[in-house]
Design a protein around this motif. Structure first.
Motif, PDB file in Angstrom:
ATOM      1  N   HIS A   3      14.169  -0.254  25.463  1.00 46.15           N
ATOM      2  CA  HIS A   3      13.584   1.072  25.218  1.00 46.15           C
ATOM      3  C   HIS A   3      12.566   1.381  26.316  1.00 46.15           C
ATOM      4  N   THR A   4      12.681   2.538  26.941  1.00 43.77           N
ATOM      5  CA  THR A   4      11.660   2.940  27.913  1.00 43.77           C
ATOM      6  C   THR A   4      10.738   3.955  27.260  1.00 43.77           C
ATOM      7  N   ALA A   5       9.450   3.619  27.240  1.00 47.64           N
ATOM      8  CA  ALA A   5       8.470   4.494  26.584  1.00 47.64           C
ATOM      9  C   ALA A   5       8.430   5.861  27.272  1.00 47.64           C
ATOM     10  N   PRO A   6       8.241   6.943  26.482  1.00 49.73           N
ATOM     11  CA  PRO A   6       8.165   8.293  27.076  1.00 49.73           C
ATOM     12  C   PRO A   6       7.109   8.408  28.180  1.00 49.73           C
ATOM     13  N   GLN A   9       8.561   7.030  31.330  1.00 45.62           N
ATOM     14  CA  GLN A   9       9.533   7.992  31.885  1.00 45.62           C
ATOM     15  C   GLN A   9       8.808   9.127  32.591  1.00 45.62           C
TER      16      GLN A   9
END
Ligand SMILES: Cc1cc2nc3c(=O)[nH]c(=O)nc-3n(C[C@H](O)[C@H](O)[C@H](O)COP(=O)(O)O)c2cc1C
Length: 182
Positions: A3-6, A9
């Protein structure tokens, strides 16, 4: 799949924006920018800062002359935010102000706006006058107040992409692994 944190990003895409469309910043975005600033953390919760929001075109044009280089783009911004602090309220007003400034820039990006920092502290307007003195006079800011920077904000009129992962200066990070010092 990882999961890439917002926020990560957002950091991958954010760039300094210095060219803006003539579109105004809508009021609901300005309110959120103000909230972001007022939520910025400060040492001992002292909140030594204060912020001046400028939409007036004539004043933005004058502010853009604060430095010989690096401030001209403010004349084309829809909004300028001057980040000030009372140095008598905190010995770390610079840190507190810098945290507020970058919080504002990240909030602007998150709201679909572009922005760029203009350094004011330790910079010169001309041979005789500092950028801070020039702006303090222009904005009628009192004596114990200092100015760290101003942030030019507006809708972006330039295409810029974030640095690819391979170009990040990874060598700047040193990692000391668990039990590696024995
Ligand atoms: C402390 C600081 C001072 C800066 N001062 C200026 C400035 O006076 N004028 C300007 O155009 N950009 C200024 N910038 C923007 C930087 O030039 C920019 O962040 C840097 O080149 C990296 O580009 P990026 O933000 O697109 O990743 C400043 C940025 C920081 C953090």
């Amino acid at each position: 799949m990882s999961h890439t944190a917002p926020l990560i990003q957002m950091l991958r895409n954010r760039r300094s924006i210095r060219q803006f469309t003539p579109q105004e910043v809508p009021q609901e975005k300005i309110i959120q920018l103000q909230e972001a600033l007022l939520r910025a953390p400060t040492s001992r919760g002292k909140q030594p800062w204060n912020f001046i929001f400028v939409e007036d075109r004539e004043l933005l044009e004058k502010m853009s002359r604060a430095k010989t280089h690096g401030s001209a783009f403010v004349a084309g911004a829809a909004l300028g935010v001057v980040i000030c602090a009372d140095e008598e309220l905190s010995d770390v007003w610079i840190e507190d102000s810098a945290i507020a400034a970058i919080t504002l820039q990240y909030a602007a990006h998150d709201l679909g706006l572009g922005s760029c920092w203009v350094q004011i502290r330790n910079r010169l307007h001309d041979d005789k006058t500092s950028s801070e003195t020039f702006l303090k006079k222009l904005l009628e800011i009192n004596d114990s107040s200092r100015i760290l920077c101003m942030i030019g904000i507006g809708f972006s009129n330039e295409e810029k992409s974030g640095l690819p992962q391979t170009q990040l200066p990874a060598g700047k990070i040193k990692f000391i692994y668990k039990n590696s010092l024995k």
